[in-house]
Design an enzyme around this catalytic site. Structure first.
Site: not given
Length: 347
Positions: A297, A329, A320, A204, A229, A294
């Protein structure tokens, strides 16, 4: 992306003018807001002067648009609780301003008398009526649930407050050829290094800018990402090619505190400057898509999936919490789709 917002009187109407450097993503977002307009004379976008827009653009509400005194005291208690639980300042702002909007709607009603039916009414008569986004509604619902769960005696059944369905938007992905063009666009080793590290490690933007030289482990070929995050640490693989580039970069720039520092030694490189680096790269190579940092990424994750990497490993690499987040994805990977023969070819 940095922006500035201020109250203006435009054609005898109170409006909020928003000033920012040209950015395709931000323009797309601001166009979706109700009654947003571009002014050539102001060289700015402007919107109605509403409580919602004042909250959105962090402008102090007018006195007559403030919630009740009881609400103000409870919002402050809520902010103190969030800080004690170490929520990020951005989350504290989002939740407290969302709660402020909700309690302003019921400023004539004691908080203890608010029920689930009031939440539904607010969603219909305020959120939907003003065509506010599902993501914004979700943020306010999160704030309401947490507030009534932790701060206030309630007539509300927390578990029965529903969240809106999220729009199922696919991530934006670039081809490997486009990525290569972007990464090779800059001759400046620092600019090239930053973009390359984002793509090669799936970082990120904030994670890249927070990197320190000590977090690069050249012996184990990994990057240690601290306080990502959700305040989670994780590691990302460091390719031999990236490590060679880092050594050249380090010798040339000799960073002290942060791996990528701005004009002031010891201070991190700014997000706005990094976005400008990408913007110049895509302009130089002639890519017209509204590429954001982003996207690099997203492309990292999709390219890993297409090369056969197990989805569980990609989940770990991206940080995640849920595999469902990573599974998106699979919907943009072209590996399987390209093997499907269209019936059109048999006509």
């Amino acid at each position: 992306m940095k922006w500035d917002a201020q109250i203006i009187n435009h054609k005898k109407e109170s409006r909020i003018a928003v000033y920012f450097d040209k950015n395709a993503d931000l323009i797309t977002r601001i166009k979706k807001l109700d009654d947003s307009r571009w002014s050539q004379s102001l060289v700015a976008w402007h919107l109605p002067d509403t409580l919602e827009n004042r909250i959105r653009f962090k402008i102090a509400p007018l006195p007559h648009t403030l919630p009740s005194e009881e609400a103000i005291l409870n919002i402050e208690k809520f902010k103190q609780w969030l800080r004690s639980k170490r929520y990020s300042e951005s989350t504290i702002t989002t939740y407290s301003e969302g709660l402020r909007s909700f309690l302003f709607f019921y400023r004539e009603k004691p908080i203890s008398e608010i029920t689930n039916e009031d939440v539904i009414l607010y969603n219909n008569e305020y959120i939907l009526k003003n065509k506010l986004s599902a993501s914004y509604q979700n943020q306010i619902v999160n704030a309401i649930k947490l507030f009534f769960k932790t701060i206030h005696e309630k007539k509300i059944d927390i578990d029965k407050i529903h969240r809106p369905k999220r729009a199922k938007l696919l991530p934006n992905v670039l081809s490997k050829e486009e990525i290569k063009m972007i990464l090779n666009a800059h001759s400046n080793i620092k600019h090239k290094m930053m973009l390359s590290l984002i793509y090669s490690c799936g970082l990120r933007c904030g994670e890249l800018l927070a990197l320190q030289p000590v977090l690069i482990d050249s012996k184990r070929n990994i990057v240690l990402l601290k306080n990502g995050k959700g305040k989670k640490d994780r590691i990302a693989p460091l390719s031999p090619k990236i490590l060679d580039m880092l050594r050249v970069y380090y010798t040339a720039f000799k960073p002290t505190n942060y791996l990528f520092e701005g004009v002031i030694p010891g201070e991190p490189y700014s997000e706005k400057s990094l976005q400008s680096v990408l913007k110049k790269a895509i302009k130089k190579v002639g890519i017209t898509k509204p590429v954001s940092l982003h996207w690099l990424r997203h492309s990292f994750a999709t390219h890993l999936l297409e090369s056969g990497t197990d989805l569980r490993y990609i989940q770990e690499l991206l940080g995640h919490c849920s595999s469902k987040t990573t599974e998106i994805y699979t919907h943009v990977s072209t590996k399987s789709i390209q093997q499907i023969k269209s019936p059109f070819d048999d006509l």
